[in-house]
Scaffold this active site. Structure first.
Site, PDB file in Angstrom:
ATOM      1  NE  ARG A  98      -4.073   1.894   0.974  1.00  0.00           N
ATOM      2  CZ  ARG A  98      -5.074   2.228   0.163  1.00  0.00           C
ATOM      3  NH1 ARG A  98      -5.114   1.807  -1.089  1.00  0.00           N
ATOM      4  NH2 ARG A  98      -6.069   2.942   0.609  1.00  0.00           N
ATOM      5  CB  THR A 371      -9.370  -0.902  -7.555  1.00  0.00           C
ATOM      6  OG1 THR A 371      -9.263   0.329  -6.861  1.00  0.00           O
ATOM      7  CG2 THR A 371      -8.631  -1.975  -6.819  1.00  0.00           C
ATOM      8  CG  ASN A 391      -8.246   6.351  -4.639  1.00  0.00           C
ATOM      9  OD1 ASN A 391      -9.100   5.485  -4.434  1.00  0.00           O
ATOM     10  ND2 ASN A 391      -8.359   7.546  -4.137  1.00  0.00           N
ATOM     11  CB  SER A 442      -7.138  -0.141   1.518  1.00  0.00           C
ATOM     12  OG  SER A 442      -7.621  -0.787   0.381  1.00  0.00           O
TER      13      SER A 442
END
Ligand code: DON
Length: 561
Positions: A98, A371, A391, A442
């Protein structure tokens, strides 16, 4: 059949077997292998690696790089994601690549002097960018589990970028609709910009991206995090950006313990914080099965109960979930059965509880579209579930000059102001506030499920806040309603995230009668085009694949004995 024909047939079969056993080292033990991704070109490349005898991690690396080329709205090297990996022996791992907040980021960086959110600052342009994690994730995964050379895994994507590929209609429309943004945020380059409009079957060639991938192939991780690419990124972003070389030098992807939840004879293996996915999915499943009801798929009572459960889960998400390295996340308490049984008692079976009357639970704990998801099972029995993102579509819309790739706008996944919804309408609190080097929360939920301790499902989805509920409903479609996996991923979905207080329902997918009955119960309904793209594999007597019919997803089964 004539005897000579029979002999010829046997000779052909034996030669074919011999040939396959040469190409695929363990062909004789192979039961199956398959791949489902967001784009046919990526599926082809993953399939090629699996066919060469690569394992699920090898195939994930090549697939991820291919998606960075053929699915640039989400596939990336300038973003991040998560992987759940389960070995053939049943050991499971999760890899967190991430993005992180830059060292110079501050809690109120998207607010003006009187505390109001400045429009688009966290979603567009240089300030929306988090430090990318994808390349670190690729090299970490390769180091631990890869079997093929980095060159073998990078070359197919390099070729795809160099030679180009035919874009589909969806991609042509998307590139046209983002043209203004590409121009606005990229004064020094012309990536993805054509004088005329893009059309279906135009070839997209990305020479600079191919060269960037060659640099990373040859100079490895170092080139991106402490080398020529780092320098070029910082230079390209200019003076307005707050990312520094220091940020890149300090970035590391992390192996974490997955969230594991047992439901009857199923083990759910999913992503821990900084994703909310694994905890939220576990809460949803545990609460649902605690109710122990006999319901029909998508009937009014089913939709009512699921949405009531979803509200409770998203309320908890808003308060408790964030990057556990910065803010303690009470994981065990959140998925504690007693806690969830008590939460479920709050549900009114015949009336929706207004979101305003729902609060995050009181926990007793001590501090101690865009995504993309792909699922892979290799011929050895290892499996990988990977969700990766910039994103929103094309991330920050900012390309790196000369390097041809897009950077994410993941900073918007932080709670930029308590109670203020982000792009996905999600609200958060201190747990997910901005801090230097912290990872933003997330919803990505790459998941692997075992049944009786054997591999049973590999799945995940894009879709922002709807990822969790899309994965949840697909699991129920298979384990509760016995749908085959293709129908399970295609089935109409609905979603409630506590705030706003409405059920999102897929357009033209539910009858007026169902919608009217829900309204009569007191629910507010909002229709939405689509919800998630679940790409899944189901293993039972054989292997079955489900590529969501909502996008340009594609699946391939290589062997199926
Ligand atoms: O990490 C998250 O939850 C979001 N950045 C995911 C974005 C996403 O799924 C967009 N796709 N449709």
């Amino acid at each position: 059949m004539h005897r000579s024909k029979k002999v010829i047939l046997i000779v052909i079969c034996v030669s074919l077997g011999f040939l396959l056993s040469k190409i695929i080292p363990n062909y004789n033990q192979v039961k199956y292998a398959s791949i489902v991704t967001g784009h046919p070109e990526a599926t082809k490349i993953g399939e090629y690696i699996l066919n060469k005898g690569g394992n699920a991690v090898d195939a994930s690396i090549a697939t991820q790089l291919a998606l960075a080329v053929c699915f640039p709205r989400a596939g990336n090297i300038g973003g991040g994601g998560f992987m759940i990996y389960r070995t053939k022996d049943g050991d499971s791992y999760s890899l967190d690549f991430r993005e992180k907040a830059p060292k110079k980021s501050t809690k109120n960086m998207y607010l003006d002097s009187i505390g109001n959110v400045i429009d688009s600052l966290s979603t567009h342009g240089t300030l929306s960018i988090g430090i990318p994690g994808t390349i670190s994730g690729i090299f970490d995964a390769h180091e631990k589990f890869g079997t093929m050379s980095i060159k073998e895994l990078f070359d197919p994507a390099i070729e795809l970028a160099e030679n180009g590929f035919l874009i589909n209609e969806r991609q042509a429309n998307l590139l046209n609709s983002y043209k203004k943004d590409f121009i606005k945020f990229n004064p020094n380059n012309k990536y993805f910009i054509k004088n005329s409009n893009w059309k279906k079957d135009d070839t997209l060639i990305q020479t600079d991206l191919a060269n960037t991938l060659k640099i990373i192939r040859d100079e490895k991780r170092e080139s991106f995090y402490n080398g020529i690419i780092t320098k070029k990124i910082i230079k390209s972003l200019g003076d307005n950006a707050i990312l520094t070389e220091f940020d890149f030098q300090n970035y590391h992807s992390i192996w974490r313990d997955p969230i594991k939840t047992k439901i009857n004879n199923y083990n759910i293996i999913s992503m821990p914080p900084p994703s909310s996915g694994g905890i939220a999915l576990s809460q949803l499943l545990l609460m649902f099965f605690d109710l122990d009801l006999n319901l029909k798929h998508n009937e009014v009572k089913y939709i009512h109960l699921l949405t009531e459960i979803e509200k409770l889960v998203y309320a908890d998400r808003s308060k408790y979930l964030g990057d556990n390295d910065f803010f303690y996340v009470p994981t065990n308490s959140l998925i504690d059965k007693k806690y969830l049984t008590n939460r479920v008692k709050k549900i009114n079976f015949s009336k929706p509880t207004p979101s305003a009357n729902i609060n995050p639970g009181e926990l007793n704990y001590t501090e101690s579209e865009e995504t993309t998801h792909f699922s892979i099972v290799d011929s050895y029995g290892n499996s990988a579930s990977v969700t990766t993102t910039l994103n929103t579509n094309f991330g920050s819309k900012v390309f790196v000059d000369g390097l041809g790739f897009l950077l994410n706008n993941e900073m918007d996944d932080f709670s930029i102001k308590p109670g203020t919804p982000n792009t996905y309408g999600l609200v958060g609190s201190e747990a997910n506030s901005i801090e230097p080097e912290k990872r933003m929360l997330s919803s990505m939920t790459p998941t692997i499920i075992e049944k009786n301790n054997e591999l049973f499902m590999v799945l995940g989805s894009p879709g922002g806040s709807t990822i969790i509920t899309s994965v949840f409903q697909t699991i129920l479609n298979v384990i509760l309603f016995n749908m085959d996996i293709q129908n399970a991923v295609n089935a109409p979905r609905f979603h409630h995230q506590w705030i706003p207080n409405l059920i999102y329902m897929e357009k033209n997918s539910f009858s007026t009668k169902t919608i009217d009955s829900l309204k009569l119960l007191g629910h507010k309904i909002k229709e939405r085009e689509t919800m998630g793209h679940v790409n899944a594999i189901h293993i039972s007597d054989k292997m079955y694949v489900g590529a969501d019919n909502r996008g340009s997803n594609s699946a391939s089964i290589l062997f199926n004995k």
